[in-house]
Write an enzyme that holds these catalytic residues in place. Structure first.
Site, PDB file in Angstrom:
ATOM      1  N   THR A 213       0.846  -1.195   0.000  1.00 53.01           N
ATOM      2  CA  THR A 213       0.000   0.000   0.000  1.00 53.01           C
ATOM      3  C   THR A 213       0.874   1.236   0.000  1.00 53.01           C
ATOM      4  O   THR A 213       1.865   1.293   0.717  1.00 53.01           O
ATOM      5  CB  THR A 213      -0.843   0.041   1.299  1.00 53.01           C
ATOM      6  N   ASP A 244      -7.237  -3.299   5.220  1.00 50.93           N
ATOM      7  CA  ASP A 244      -7.145  -2.257   6.244  1.00 50.93           C
ATOM      8  C   ASP A 244      -7.197  -0.836   5.691  1.00 50.93           C
ATOM      9  O   ASP A 244      -7.641   0.082   6.387  1.00 50.93           O
ATOM     10  CB  ASP A 244      -5.829  -2.417   7.028  1.00 50.93           C
TER      11      ASP A 244
HETATM   12  N1  GLY Z   1      -2.659  -3.360   3.259  1.00 51.40           N
HETATM   13  C1  GLY Z   1      -3.483  -3.376   2.131  1.00 51.40           C
HETATM   14  C2  GLY Z   1      -4.438  -4.488   2.121  1.00 51.40           C
HETATM   15  O1  GLY Z   1      -4.259  -5.467   2.826  1.00 51.40           O
HETATM   16  O2  GLY Z   1      -5.383  -4.408   1.373  1.00 51.40           O
END
Ligand code: GLY
Length: 354
Positions: A213, A244
Protein backbone atom coordinates in the site's frame (compact mmCIF):
# COMPACT_ATOMS: atom_id res chain seq x y z
CA UNK A 1 -21.86 20.95 2.09
CA UNK A 2 -19.32 23.78 1.76
CA UNK A 3 -15.69 23.02 1.07
CA UNK A 4 -14.69 25.94 3.29
CA UNK A 5 -13.65 25.21 6.84
CA UNK A 6 -15.03 27.26 9.68
CA UNK A 7 -12.19 29.02 11.54
CA UNK A 8 -12.67 26.93 14.65
CA UNK A 9 -12.44 23.69 12.65
CA UNK A 10 -9.23 24.91 10.99
CA UNK A 11 -7.75 25.60 14.41
CA UNK A 12 -8.75 22.12 15.55
CA UNK A 13 -6.73 20.62 12.69
CA UNK A 14 -3.46 22.20 13.81
CA UNK A 15 -1.24 20.08 16.01
CA UNK A 16 0.39 21.77 18.97
CA UNK A 17 3.77 23.02 17.76
CA UNK A 18 5.27 24.36 14.55
CA UNK A 19 8.41 23.02 12.90
CA UNK A 20 9.72 22.49 9.35
CA UNK A 21 7.42 20.48 7.04
CA UNK A 22 7.86 16.75 6.62
CA UNK A 23 6.43 14.17 4.26
CA UNK A 24 6.72 10.49 5.13
CA UNK A 25 5.55 7.68 2.86
CA UNK A 26 5.75 3.91 2.39
CA UNK A 27 7.95 2.01 -0.05
CA UNK A 28 10.58 3.36 -2.39
CA UNK A 29 8.11 3.56 -5.28
CA UNK A 30 6.71 6.64 -3.53
CA UNK A 31 9.92 8.64 -4.08
CA UNK A 32 8.63 10.12 -7.35
CA UNK A 33 5.37 11.19 -5.73
CA UNK A 34 7.15 12.63 -2.70
CA UNK A 35 9.32 14.80 -4.93
CA UNK A 36 6.29 15.88 -6.94
CA UNK A 37 4.29 16.78 -3.82
CA UNK A 38 7.03 18.51 -1.83
CA UNK A 39 6.51 22.00 -3.32
CA UNK A 40 2.82 21.82 -2.38
CA UNK A 41 3.69 21.02 1.23
CA UNK A 42 6.65 23.37 1.47
CA UNK A 43 4.63 26.30 0.13
CA UNK A 44 2.52 26.44 3.28
CA UNK A 45 3.48 29.49 5.33
CA UNK A 46 4.12 29.15 9.06
CA UNK A 47 1.41 30.27 11.43
CA UNK A 48 -1.81 28.92 12.88
CA UNK A 49 -3.83 27.11 10.30
CA UNK A 50 -1.39 27.26 7.44
CA UNK A 51 -3.06 27.24 4.05
CA UNK A 52 -6.06 25.04 4.01
CA UNK A 53 -5.70 21.48 2.76
CA UNK A 54 -2.11 21.75 1.41
CA UNK A 55 -0.99 19.00 3.78
CA UNK A 56 -3.75 16.76 2.43
CA UNK A 57 -3.21 17.85 -1.17
CA UNK A 58 0.44 16.77 -0.89
CA UNK A 59 -0.72 13.33 0.32
CA UNK A 60 -3.11 13.07 -2.63
CA UNK A 61 -0.31 13.92 -5.05
CA UNK A 62 1.98 11.21 -3.68
CA UNK A 63 -0.77 8.59 -3.93
CA UNK A 64 -1.81 9.87 -7.36
CA UNK A 65 1.66 9.31 -8.76
CA UNK A 66 1.69 5.68 -7.60
CA UNK A 67 -1.89 5.19 -8.82
CA UNK A 68 -0.92 6.33 -12.32
CA UNK A 69 2.30 4.29 -12.53
CA UNK A 70 1.63 0.92 -14.26
CA UNK A 71 4.87 -0.46 -12.80
CA UNK A 72 3.47 -0.33 -9.27
CA UNK A 73 1.43 -3.53 -9.19
CA UNK A 74 -0.18 -2.94 -5.79
CA UNK A 75 -1.77 0.48 -6.33
CA UNK A 76 -4.04 2.02 -8.99
CA UNK A 77 -3.55 1.22 -12.69
CA UNK A 78 -1.33 -1.84 -12.91
CA UNK A 79 -2.57 -3.14 -9.57
CA UNK A 80 -3.07 -6.90 -9.57
CA UNK A 81 -6.69 -8.02 -9.91
CA UNK A 82 -8.81 -10.23 -7.68
CA UNK A 83 -9.38 -13.94 -8.31
CA UNK A 84 -12.00 -13.09 -10.95
CA UNK A 85 -9.52 -10.97 -12.91
CA UNK A 86 -11.07 -7.62 -11.97
CA UNK A 87 -9.13 -4.83 -10.24
CA UNK A 88 -10.71 -3.11 -7.24
CA UNK A 89 -9.19 -0.13 -5.46
CA UNK A 90 -9.44 1.11 -1.87
CA UNK A 91 -8.28 4.36 -0.33
CA UNK A 92 -8.70 6.76 2.55
CA UNK A 93 -7.87 10.32 3.56
CA UNK A 94 -7.83 11.89 7.01
CA UNK A 95 -7.08 15.19 8.71
CA UNK A 96 -8.84 14.56 12.02
CA UNK A 97 -11.55 12.32 13.47
CA UNK A 98 -14.17 14.72 12.09
CA UNK A 99 -12.42 15.16 8.71
CA UNK A 100 -11.98 11.79 7.03
CA UNK A 101 -13.28 9.88 4.03
CA UNK A 102 -12.78 6.55 2.34
CA UNK A 103 -13.87 4.33 -0.52
CA UNK A 104 -13.52 0.63 -1.17
CA UNK A 105 -14.11 -1.62 -4.12
CA UNK A 106 -13.80 1.02 -6.85
CA UNK A 107 -13.68 -0.72 -10.23
CA UNK A 108 -13.94 2.22 -12.62
CA UNK A 109 -11.94 5.06 -11.08
CA UNK A 110 -8.19 5.35 -10.84
CA UNK A 111 -7.74 7.63 -7.84
CA UNK A 112 -9.47 6.25 -4.73
CA UNK A 113 -7.88 8.91 -2.52
CA UNK A 114 -9.34 11.73 -4.65
CA UNK A 115 -12.76 10.08 -4.46
CA UNK A 116 -12.28 9.59 -0.70
CA UNK A 117 -11.51 13.31 -0.41
CA UNK A 118 -14.77 14.05 -2.24
CA UNK A 119 -16.64 11.83 0.23
CA UNK A 120 -15.04 13.78 3.09
CA UNK A 121 -15.69 17.20 1.60
CA UNK A 122 -19.07 16.73 -0.04
CA UNK A 123 -21.05 14.36 2.15
CA UNK A 124 -21.91 13.77 5.78
CA UNK A 125 -20.59 10.21 5.45
CA UNK A 126 -17.18 8.65 5.94
CA UNK A 127 -17.15 5.62 3.65
CA UNK A 128 -18.70 4.57 0.34
CA UNK A 129 -18.39 1.09 -1.14
CA UNK A 130 -18.54 -0.74 -4.45
CA UNK A 131 -20.63 0.18 -7.45
CA UNK A 132 -22.30 3.06 -5.63
CA UNK A 133 -18.90 4.51 -4.78
CA UNK A 134 -18.02 4.42 -8.50
CA UNK A 135 -21.33 6.09 -9.30
CA UNK A 136 -20.66 8.77 -6.66
CA UNK A 137 -17.20 9.33 -8.16
CA UNK A 138 -18.66 9.90 -11.62
CA UNK A 139 -21.29 12.24 -10.22
CA UNK A 140 -18.53 14.27 -8.55
CA UNK A 141 -16.49 14.71 -11.70
CA UNK A 142 -13.94 11.94 -11.38
CA UNK A 143 -13.17 10.44 -14.78
CA UNK A 144 -13.66 6.73 -15.42
CA UNK A 145 -10.57 4.73 -16.34
CA UNK A 146 -9.48 1.20 -17.23
CA UNK A 147 -7.69 -0.22 -14.18
CA UNK A 148 -6.39 -3.55 -15.50
CA UNK A 149 -3.03 -3.21 -17.25
CA UNK A 150 -1.89 -5.84 -19.79
CA UNK A 151 0.96 -6.82 -17.42
CA UNK A 152 -1.41 -7.30 -14.48
CA UNK A 153 -3.74 -9.35 -16.65
CA UNK A 154 -0.82 -11.56 -17.74
CA UNK A 155 0.19 -12.11 -14.10
CA UNK A 156 -3.40 -13.04 -13.22
CA UNK A 157 -3.54 -15.51 -16.12
CA UNK A 158 -0.26 -17.06 -14.96
CA UNK A 159 -1.62 -17.29 -11.40
CA UNK A 160 -4.85 -18.88 -12.62
CA UNK A 161 -3.05 -21.57 -14.59
CA UNK A 162 -0.51 -22.33 -11.84
CA UNK A 163 -1.50 -25.57 -10.06
CA UNK A 164 0.43 -24.33 -7.00
CA UNK A 165 -1.24 -20.94 -7.05
CA UNK A 166 -1.81 -19.42 -3.66
CA UNK A 167 -5.46 -19.29 -2.73
CA UNK A 168 -5.61 -16.03 -0.80
CA UNK A 169 -8.66 -17.18 1.10
CA UNK A 170 -6.75 -20.04 2.75
CA UNK A 171 -3.68 -18.65 4.45
CA UNK A 172 -2.65 -21.79 6.30
CA UNK A 173 -2.94 -24.00 3.25
CA UNK A 174 -1.11 -21.42 1.19
CA UNK A 175 1.83 -21.30 3.56
CA UNK A 176 2.09 -25.09 3.69
CA UNK A 177 1.81 -25.63 -0.04
CA UNK A 178 4.05 -22.95 -1.44
CA UNK A 179 7.68 -23.97 -0.96
CA UNK A 180 8.78 -21.57 -3.68
CA UNK A 181 8.11 -18.78 -1.21
CA UNK A 182 11.52 -19.74 0.12
CA UNK A 183 10.67 -18.40 3.53
CA UNK A 184 10.85 -14.74 2.61
CA UNK A 185 7.30 -14.54 1.36
CA UNK A 186 8.19 -12.88 -1.91
CA UNK A 187 5.41 -13.40 -4.40
CA UNK A 188 7.38 -12.30 -7.43
CA UNK A 189 11.01 -13.04 -8.04
CA UNK A 190 13.14 -10.23 -9.41
CA UNK A 191 12.69 -11.75 -12.87
CA UNK A 192 8.96 -11.13 -12.67
CA UNK A 193 9.35 -7.50 -11.70
CA UNK A 194 9.59 -4.38 -13.71
CA UNK A 195 13.02 -2.76 -14.02
CA UNK A 196 11.98 -0.25 -11.40
CA UNK A 197 11.11 -2.88 -8.83
CA UNK A 198 14.05 -5.14 -9.67
CA UNK A 199 16.27 -2.15 -8.96
CA UNK A 200 14.49 -1.67 -5.67
CA UNK A 201 15.16 -5.28 -4.74
CA UNK A 202 18.89 -4.69 -5.13
CA UNK A 203 18.63 -1.92 -2.53
CA UNK A 204 17.36 -4.43 0.02
CA UNK A 205 13.62 -3.81 -0.25
CA UNK A 206 11.61 -7.02 -0.38
CA UNK A 207 8.13 -7.07 -1.76
CA UNK A 208 5.63 -9.56 -0.47
CA UNK A 209 2.20 -10.48 -1.62
CA UNK A 210 -0.60 -8.81 0.31
CA UNK A 211 1.06 -5.48 0.88
CA UNK A 212 2.74 -2.51 -0.69
CA UNK A 213 0.00 0.00 0.00
CA UNK A 214 1.16 3.53 -0.63
CA UNK A 215 0.62 5.39 2.63
CA UNK A 216 1.53 9.05 3.10
CA UNK A 217 1.65 11.33 6.15
CA UNK A 218 2.42 15.03 6.06
CA UNK A 219 2.93 17.78 8.58
CA UNK A 220 3.12 21.28 7.22
CA UNK A 221 5.05 24.15 8.74
CA UNK A 222 1.88 25.34 10.45
CA UNK A 223 1.62 22.03 12.30
CA UNK A 224 -1.27 20.66 10.24
CA UNK A 225 -1.27 16.87 9.90
CA UNK A 226 -2.82 14.87 7.06
CA UNK A 227 -2.70 11.33 5.75
CA UNK A 228 -3.82 9.20 2.82
CA UNK A 229 -3.41 5.63 1.63
CA UNK A 230 -4.26 3.78 -1.59
CA UNK A 231 -4.12 0.13 -2.60
CA UNK A 232 -5.39 -2.50 -4.99
CA UNK A 233 -5.35 -4.90 -2.02
CA UNK A 234 -4.23 -8.48 -1.88
CA UNK A 235 -3.35 -9.86 -5.31
CA UNK A 236 -5.90 -12.42 -6.56
CA UNK A 237 -8.02 -11.85 -3.45
CA UNK A 238 -11.49 -13.24 -3.00
CA UNK A 239 -13.74 -10.80 -4.90
CA UNK A 240 -15.23 -8.36 -2.42
CA UNK A 241 -12.37 -8.59 0.04
CA UNK A 242 -11.52 -5.26 1.67
CA UNK A 243 -8.36 -4.78 3.71
CA UNK A 244 -7.15 -2.26 6.24
CA UNK A 245 -6.45 0.71 3.97
CA UNK A 246 -9.95 2.23 3.66
CA UNK A 247 -10.91 1.43 7.24
CA UNK A 248 -10.37 4.54 9.36
CA UNK A 249 -8.33 3.49 12.38
CA UNK A 250 -6.91 0.36 10.75
CA UNK A 251 -4.89 1.51 7.74
CA UNK A 252 -4.92 5.22 8.55
CA UNK A 253 -5.55 7.44 11.54
CA UNK A 254 -4.84 11.11 12.13
CA UNK A 255 -5.58 13.10 15.25
CA UNK A 256 -4.03 16.58 15.37
CA UNK A 257 -3.65 16.41 19.16
CA UNK A 258 -1.68 13.17 19.12
CA UNK A 259 -0.23 12.22 15.72
CA UNK A 260 -0.76 10.31 12.51
CA UNK A 261 -0.05 6.74 11.41
CA UNK A 262 -0.57 4.59 8.36
CA UNK A 263 0.27 0.99 7.55
CA UNK A 264 1.19 -1.35 4.77
CA UNK A 265 1.25 -5.11 4.73
CA UNK A 266 -1.15 -7.90 5.38
CA UNK A 267 -4.33 -5.94 5.91
CA UNK A 268 -6.06 -8.58 7.98
CA UNK A 269 -3.34 -8.42 10.64
CA UNK A 270 -3.51 -4.64 10.80
CA UNK A 271 -7.32 -4.67 10.99
CA UNK A 272 -7.36 -7.13 13.89
CA UNK A 273 -5.45 -4.72 16.14
CA UNK A 274 -6.82 -1.45 14.67
CA UNK A 275 -3.18 -0.69 13.90
CA UNK A 276 -3.16 2.99 12.95
CA UNK A 277 -5.52 4.00 15.74
CA UNK A 278 -3.47 2.03 18.25
CA UNK A 279 -0.26 3.77 17.14
CA UNK A 280 -1.84 7.22 17.47
CA UNK A 281 -3.29 6.39 20.90
CA UNK A 282 0.15 5.19 22.02
CA UNK A 283 1.56 8.57 20.98
CA UNK A 284 -1.23 10.30 22.91
CA UNK A 285 -0.15 8.33 25.98
CA UNK A 286 3.44 9.56 25.63
CA UNK A 287 5.14 7.14 23.26
CA UNK A 288 7.43 8.39 20.52
CA UNK A 289 6.38 7.48 16.95
CA UNK A 290 8.63 4.44 16.55
CA UNK A 291 7.81 3.22 20.07
CA UNK A 292 4.10 3.53 19.21
CA UNK A 293 4.49 1.37 16.11
CA UNK A 294 6.51 -1.19 18.07
CA UNK A 295 3.49 -1.67 20.33
CA UNK A 296 1.35 -2.32 17.22
CA UNK A 297 3.85 -4.91 15.97
CA UNK A 298 3.96 -6.61 19.39
CA UNK A 299 0.17 -6.84 19.38
CA UNK A 300 0.18 -8.30 15.87
CA UNK A 301 2.81 -10.85 16.84
CA UNK A 302 0.88 -11.77 20.01
CA UNK A 303 -2.47 -12.00 18.23
CA UNK A 304 -1.63 -14.07 15.14
CA UNK A 305 0.38 -17.06 14.04
CA UNK A 306 2.77 -15.18 11.82
CA UNK A 307 3.29 -16.89 8.47
CA UNK A 308 6.26 -16.50 6.11
CA UNK A 309 4.36 -14.25 3.74
CA UNK A 310 3.07 -11.90 6.44
CA UNK A 311 4.44 -8.40 6.73
CA UNK A 312 3.24 -5.33 8.59
CA UNK A 313 5.05 -1.99 8.38
CA UNK A 314 3.95 1.39 9.64
CA UNK A 315 5.03 4.99 9.53
CA UNK A 316 4.03 7.62 12.08
CA UNK A 317 4.37 11.33 12.72
CA UNK A 318 3.93 12.65 16.24
CA UNK A 319 1.94 15.86 16.66
CA UNK A 320 5.19 17.56 17.68
CA UNK A 321 6.86 16.67 14.36
CA UNK A 322 8.94 13.63 15.36
CA UNK A 323 8.55 10.77 12.93
CA UNK A 324 9.39 7.07 12.83
CA UNK A 325 8.88 3.76 11.08
CA UNK A 326 9.04 0.09 12.04
CA UNK A 327 8.27 -3.26 10.44
CA UNK A 328 7.41 -6.78 11.45
CA UNK A 329 10.12 -8.10 9.12
CA UNK A 330 13.10 -6.74 7.24
CA UNK A 331 12.60 -5.57 3.67
CA UNK A 332 10.52 -2.43 4.22
CA UNK A 333 11.71 1.02 3.22
CA UNK A 334 10.09 4.33 4.06
CA UNK A 335 10.55 7.59 2.20
CA UNK A 336 11.20 10.84 4.05
CA UNK A 337 11.11 14.24 2.40
CA UNK A 338 12.12 17.16 4.59
CA UNK A 339 14.03 20.36 4.00
CA UNK A 340 17.23 18.30 3.59
CA UNK A 341 15.73 16.49 0.57
CA UNK A 342 14.11 13.17 -0.31
CA UNK A 343 15.57 9.80 0.63
CA UNK A 344 14.61 6.23 1.44
CA UNK A 345 15.23 5.11 5.01
CA UNK A 346 15.36 1.76 6.75
CA UNK A 347 12.83 1.36 9.57
CA UNK A 348 14.27 2.18 12.99
CA UNK A 349 13.06 -1.18 14.29
CA UNK A 350 12.40 -4.62 12.79
CA UNK A 351 10.41 -6.89 15.09
CA UNK A 352 11.35 -10.37 13.87
CA UNK A 353 14.61 -11.83 12.68
CA UNK A 354 12.99 -14.36 10.30
N1 GLY B 1 -2.66 -3.36 3.26
C1 GLY B 1 -3.48 -3.38 2.13
C2 GLY B 1 -4.44 -4.49 2.12
O1 GLY B 1 -4.26 -5.47 2.83
O2 GLY B 1 -5.38 -4.41 1.37
Amino acid sequence: MSDKLPAEMAAELVSPSCSPPILLSTWSFSVAGAKLAWPTLAAVGAGAGGERDCALEACLQVCGEAERDPRVDSVGYGGLPDASGRVSLDGAVMESPSRCGSVCGLRRHLHPVRVAASVMRSTRHVMLAGDDADRFASQHGHLEAELLSPEARAKWEAWRSDPHAVDQSRDQAAAAGRPTDGGNGAIFGASGMSDLLAEVVTTGELRWREHDTVGVLTRDSGGRLAGACSTSGTPFKVPGRVGDSPIIGSGLFVDPGAGAATGTGTGELIMGVCGAHLAVEEMRRGAGPTEAIIEVLRRVDRSYSILPHHQVAMIAIHADGRWGSAALRKGFLAVIHDEAGCRTVEPEYVHRAD
